[in-house]
Design a protein around this motif. Structure first.
Motif, PDB file in Angstrom:
ATOM      1  N   ARG A   3     -23.162 -13.971  -0.844  1.00  0.00           N
ATOM      2  CA  ARG A   3     -23.301 -15.400  -1.092  1.00  0.00           C
ATOM      3  C   ARG A   3     -23.999 -16.072   0.075  1.00  0.00           C
ATOM      4  NH1 ARG A   3     -20.303 -18.543   2.149  1.00  0.00           N
ATOM      5  NH2 ARG A   3     -18.498 -17.603   3.103  1.00  0.00           N
ATOM      6  N   ARG A   6     -21.883 -21.485   3.153  1.00  0.00           N
ATOM      7  CA  ARG A   6     -21.594 -22.841   2.683  1.00  0.00           C
ATOM      8  C   ARG A   6     -21.730 -23.817   3.848  1.00  0.00           C
ATOM      9  NH1 ARG A   6     -20.971 -21.730  -2.546  1.00  0.00           N
ATOM     10  NH2 ARG A   6     -19.380 -20.233  -3.055  1.00  0.00           N
ATOM     11  N   SER A  89     -14.880 -16.380  -2.448  1.00  0.00           N
ATOM     12  CA  SER A  89     -15.838 -16.510  -1.342  1.00  0.00           C
ATOM     13  C   SER A  89     -17.122 -15.732  -1.596  1.00  0.00           C
ATOM     14  CB  SER A  89     -15.209 -16.005  -0.043  1.00  0.00           C
ATOM     15  OG  SER A  89     -14.114 -16.783   0.289  1.00  0.00           O
ATOM     16  N   SER A  90     -17.010 -14.566  -2.189  1.00  0.00           N
ATOM     17  CA  SER A  90     -18.180 -13.708  -2.331  1.00  0.00           C
ATOM     18  C   SER A  90     -19.085 -14.109  -3.484  1.00  0.00           C
ATOM     19  CB  SER A  90     -17.743 -12.258  -2.508  1.00  0.00           C
ATOM     20  OG  SER A  90     -16.919 -12.146  -3.655  1.00  0.00           O
ATOM     21  N   ARG A 125     -11.777 -24.351   7.571  1.00  0.00           N
ATOM     22  CA  ARG A 125     -12.435 -23.844   6.370  1.00  0.00           C
ATOM     23  C   ARG A 125     -11.473 -23.083   5.460  1.00  0.00           C
ATOM     24  NH1 ARG A 125     -18.065 -24.045   6.988  1.00  0.00           N
ATOM     25  NH2 ARG A 125     -18.384 -22.557   5.319  1.00  0.00           N
ATOM     26  N   ARG A 126     -10.672 -22.222   6.058  1.00  0.00           N
ATOM     27  CA  ARG A 126      -9.816 -21.347   5.250  1.00  0.00           C
ATOM     28  C   ARG A 126      -8.471 -21.166   5.927  1.00  0.00           C
ATOM     29  NH1 ARG A 126     -13.283 -16.112   4.392  1.00  0.00           N
ATOM     30  NH2 ARG A 126     -11.871 -15.675   2.697  1.00  0.00           N
ATOM     31  N   ASP A 130      -6.225 -18.166   1.883  1.00  0.00           N
ATOM     32  CA  ASP A 130      -7.631 -18.038   1.483  1.00  0.00           C
ATOM     33  C   ASP A 130      -8.242 -16.741   2.002  1.00  0.00           C
ATOM     34  OD1 ASP A 130      -7.974 -20.469   0.028  1.00  0.00           O
ATOM     35  OD2 ASP A 130      -8.013 -21.557   1.931  1.00  0.00           O
ATOM     36  N   ARG A 134      -9.480 -13.991  -0.447  1.00  0.00           N
ATOM     37  CA  ARG A 134     -10.945 -14.068  -0.373  1.00  0.00           C
ATOM     38  C   ARG A 134     -11.472 -15.268  -1.176  1.00  0.00           C
ATOM     39  NH1 ARG A 134     -10.219  -8.209  -0.781  1.00  0.00           N
ATOM     40  NH2 ARG A 134     -10.772  -7.313   1.217  1.00  0.00           N
ATOM     41  N   THR A 135     -10.883 -16.430  -0.878  1.00  0.00           N
ATOM     42  CA  THR A 135     -11.276 -17.658  -1.551  1.00  0.00           C
ATOM     43  C   THR A 135     -11.604 -18.739  -0.524  1.00  0.00           C
ATOM     44  OG1 THR A 135      -8.979 -18.429  -1.654  1.00  0.00           O
ATOM     45  CG2 THR A 135      -9.823 -17.234  -3.579  1.00  0.00           C
ATOM     46  N   GLU A 136     -12.169 -19.819  -1.010  1.00  0.00           N
ATOM     47  CA  GLU A 136     -12.374 -21.007  -0.192  1.00  0.00           C
ATOM     48  C   GLU A 136     -12.283 -22.217  -1.106  1.00  0.00           C
ATOM     49  OE1 GLU A 136     -16.079 -20.492   1.827  1.00  0.00           O
ATOM     50  OE2 GLU A 136     -17.185 -20.146   0.000  1.00  0.00           O
TER      51      GLU A 136
END
Length: 158
Positions: A3, A6, A89-90, A125-126, A130, A134-136
Motif C-alpha cells: 500500500r 498514508r 493496513s496492507s 497512528r496505531r 491495530d 494489522r489495521t489502521e
C-alpha cells in the motif's frame, strides 16, 4: 500488494478515536442495562432465569465490543458517527470480523488496555490492537461498494 503510505491528514485524530470509543462504550452499557432490567423483572419468577439474563447481557455487550468494527465496512456506530473507519493496513479494505476481534482484545486484558491507549498517545497512528490486527483508523466514510452489473437474460427465440 504494497500500500502507499498514508498521510497524517488521512489518519483519524485521537479525539475522533476516543469519542468513537466513548459512543461504543455507552452502547455496551445500554445493552447490559436492558438485560439487567429484564433480569430484575424476572427475579420473582425465576432466579435462574434472572441470572441467565444477566449473563446474556454481559455476553451481548462483549460480543458488541469485539465485533463492532467488523460490520458496515469497518465502521461501528461510534466510528460512523465520528466519520472514521477501520481498514486493513496492507490493502485498505474494510476491517473484517476477525480483525475486529483481534483489535479489541487488548482492551480486555488487565494492564495491557492502558498500555494500548498509551501507545496511541505516543504513536498517534496505531494502538497495540491495530498492530496486532494489522489495521489502521482513517478519516472519512468508506467508498460505496462497486455497482453490480445486471445480468441480461438471453431472450428465447420461439
Amino acid at each position: 500488494m504494497r500500500r502507499k503510505a498514508r498521510s497524517d491528514a488521512e489518519i483519524a485524530t485521537l479525539y475522533q478515536r476516543l469519542a468513537a470509543h466513548f459512543i461504543d462504550s455507552c452502547i455496551m452499557v445500554a445493552l447490559m442495562l436492558v438485560f439487567v432490567i429484564l433480569a430484575a423483572m424476572m427475579e420473582n419468577v425465576s432466579s435462574h432465569l434472572a441470572g441467565a439474563m444477566r449473563v446474556l447481557g454481559g455476553l451481548a455487550a462483549l460480543a458488541y465490543r469485539l465485533l463492532v468494527d467488523g460490520f458496515r465496512q469497518g465502521q461501528g456506530v461510534g466510528k460512523r458517527r465520528m466519520g472514521i473507519r477501520v481498514v486493513a493496513s496492507s490493502t485498505g479494505h474494510p476491517c473484517g470480523l476477525g480483525q475486529s476481534v483481534v483489535r479489541a482484545l487488548p482492551i480486555f486484558i488487565p494492564f495491557i488496555g492502558p498500555a494500548d491507549v498509551f501507545l496511541l498517545l505516543v504513536n498517534k497512528r496505531r494502538r497495540l490492537g491495530d498492530f496486532l490486527a494489522r489495521t489502521e483508523v482513517l478519516q472519512g466514510n468508506p467508498p460505496p461498494p462497486p455497482a453490480r452489473k445486471k445480468r441480461q437474460r438471453a431472450k428465447k427465440k420461439g
